[in-house]
Scaffold this motif. Structure first.
Motif, short mmCIF file in Angstrom:
data_model
loop_
_atom_site.label_atom_id
_atom_site.label_comp_id
_atom_site.label_asym_id
_atom_site.label_seq_id
_atom_site.Cartn_x
_atom_site.Cartn_y
_atom_site.Cartn_z
N TYR A 159 32.46 -37.14 54.78
CA TYR A 159 31.71 -37.28 53.54
C TYR A 159 31.14 -38.69 53.42
CZ TYR A 159 30.74 -37.97 48.60
OH TYR A 159 30.12 -38.30 47.42
N LYS B 125 27.08 -39.00 52.83
CA LYS B 125 26.49 -39.50 51.59
C LYS B 125 25.49 -40.63 51.84
CE LYS B 125 30.07 -42.89 50.34
NZ LYS B 125 31.09 -43.25 49.32
N GLU C 198 25.36 -33.80 47.26
CA GLU C 198 26.15 -32.99 46.34
C GLU C 198 26.91 -31.90 47.10
OE1 GLU C 198 26.75 -33.47 43.25
OE2 GLU C 198 25.41 -35.19 43.01
N SER D 282 29.86 -33.51 48.77
CA SER D 282 30.90 -33.84 47.80
C SER D 282 31.73 -32.61 47.44
CB SER D 282 30.26 -34.44 46.54
OG SER D 282 31.24 -34.69 45.56
#
Length: 479
Positions: free
Chosen positions: A53, A57, A123, A126
């Motif tokens: 992640y 991101k 998103e 996440s």
């Protein structure tokens, strides 16, 4: 005379006379929440998911950079040697130029849609990390209760071995006094040998279950706290499959992540289509260096060049209109169309799977509730069957095979009861995970029903059943 072996007596033999492993002190017994915390801190899969992640991101600042100013600086150092044949001559020139360039995108539709797609990807990443964290809750519970299940199964297998050992001893006693033939002894010996082999397998399964717990948390465990038999066995609330499906449609983390995957694919398609659109950038440039390097000329009619340093400042707009790129842009648009269709179909497939899993798990929990009650009653019924069969064996209406089969069915019902208990606990957690509502608080709630001094050899049966079996034994005179 043959004395009956009740379930309570077998449990006593298993826990007192056949204790293969010493009990760990209460202070060293780990509870469910502690196991989960260790998994959060040490689980390799979760650490990898967090790192993934962290990498994913970064697509947002990378995409945003395409819309922000770009400033660069550099220098050119050149040495040029020129030779002429007629007239014969040689000229050497050196030049040094320093420059700085500032570029600001004004209209870049492709980069704008790329930024929107990056935000959707962020998103999605996440939510996928949250799904991994939520799945670790279930993994911790599964590993924990699999240890308890294997310990309870070992305890019942040890009790079964003790029962068959006592049956073998009684058969030998009867054979010695001429009350039975050698067949009874051989049948009892075979049953005892099978039970002993099953106990060895059950012992290995306990060790395997602890290894799985160690792999999950990277911690060693000597003993863990067990679940009391007073844990409420209740239907899911609300007991409405449609309500659970509706909640899953709104809150299932993997399904929510798939929605953002579709959004990202749509924005990527828009980005590819924008490849046909013109682009406009503002450019500002500053250059300073030798006149030779900058190429300045004297504005005089003679065209004589300056001999000193010079500066050059440029401000302007740069418009680019794509006309033909070999079909690359059109091909990328078609590719994005197909990828969008793929993502939409994957989301639909996942939605159907979530609906199916939620409905199945809702049914499973309700079935588990009935199973626990039925298996609990089955223990009592099988105990009564064992007593009746032993009486029949004493009076000659039943044989030793009937007695052994009745005892075997009794301990099978004990294992089925414990398996149903743990299936109920885990199916409840799986239902909440499918609905997207599973949280560490669910483990906290289960921890209220953990028993710090849980001893599988004594506690694998509900206390009231063991007491009922003991009272049943005391109420019948020795035969």
């Amino acid at each position: 005379m043959l004395r009956k072996l009740s379930l309570a007596l077998a449990v006593s033999c298993a826990s007192n006379g056949m204790a293969w492993a010493a009990e760990a002190p209460l202070s060293t017994r780990t509870d469910l929440v502690s196991v989960y915390q260790e998994a959060v801190d040490n689980n390799a899969d979760l650490a990898a998911a967090r790192a993934q992640y962290g990498a994913q991101k970064e697509v947002v600042p990378q995409a945003r950079a395409g819309l922000l100013p770009n400033l660069s600086a550099g220098a050119d150092l050149n040495n040029t040697r020129t030779e002429l044949d007629e007239p014969a001559m040689t000229a050497t020139r050196s030049s040094t130029v320093y420059q700085a360039t500032l570029s600001q995108p004004i209209f870049r539709a492709d980069r704008w849609f790329q930024l929107q797609a990056a935000k959707s990807v962020n998103e999605q990443a996440s939510l996928q990390l949250s799904a991994t964290e939520q799945n670790l809750i279930l993994q911790s519970a599964e590993a924990y209760f699999n240890v308890l299940r294997s310990q309870d199964n070992l305890a019942s297998t040890k009790a079964e071995e003790a029962a068959f050992k006592r049956q073998l001893d009684q058969s030998n006693e009867r054979f010695d006094v001429g009350l039975s033939d050698k067949t009874d002894v051989l049948q009892s010996q075979a049953s005892y040998d099978t039970a002993r082999a099953n106990r060895i397998i059950a012992q290995r399964q306990v060790e395997d279950a602890f290894e799985a717990l160690i792999t999950l948390t990277n911690r060693q465990y000597n003993s863990i706290q067990g679940v009391v038999h007073t844990l409420p066995i209740l239907p899911p609330a609300p007991n409405d499959a449609k309500a659970w499906v509706d909640t899953a449609a709104r809150q299932n983390l993997n399904l929510l992540a798939s929605n953002y995957a579709v959004d990202a694919a749509e924005d990527t398609l828009r980005q590819r289509k924008a490849g046909h659109a013109p682009t406009l950038d503002a450019i500002a440039q500053y250059r300073k260096g030798d006149n030779d390097g900058l190429g300045f000329t004297n504005p005089s009619p003679t065209g004589q060049r300056y001999g000193g340093d010079a500066e050059q400042r440029t401000i302007g707009l740069q418009l680019s209109i794509p006309i033909y790129s070999g079909g690359l842009t059109s091909s990328q648009v078609r590719e994005s169309y197909s990828q969008l269709t793929q993502t939409e179909q994957q989301r639909e497939g996942l939605r159907r799977q979530v609906v199916e899993n939620t409905r199945n798990l809702h049914r499973a929990v309700n079935t588990d509730v009935e199973q626990v009650q039925a298996r609990r009653q089955s223990i009592i019924s099988n105990q009564s069957a064992v007593d009746a069969t032993e009486i029949g064996y004493q009076v000659g209406t039943r044989n030793i095979v009937d007695v052994l089969d009745a005892q075997r069915q009794l301990y099978t019902s004990v294992r089925d009861y414990n398996n149903a208990r743990y299936a109920y606990i885990l199916d409840n957690l799986r239902l909440k995970q499918a609905a997207g509502t599973l949280s560490p608080e669910d483990l906290q709630a289960l921890s209220r029903y953990l028993k710090p001094d849980y001893n599988p050899d004594k506690d694998f049966l509900p206390p009231d059943l063991a007491q009922a079996a003991a009272e049943q034994l005391r109420s019948r005179p020795a035969q």
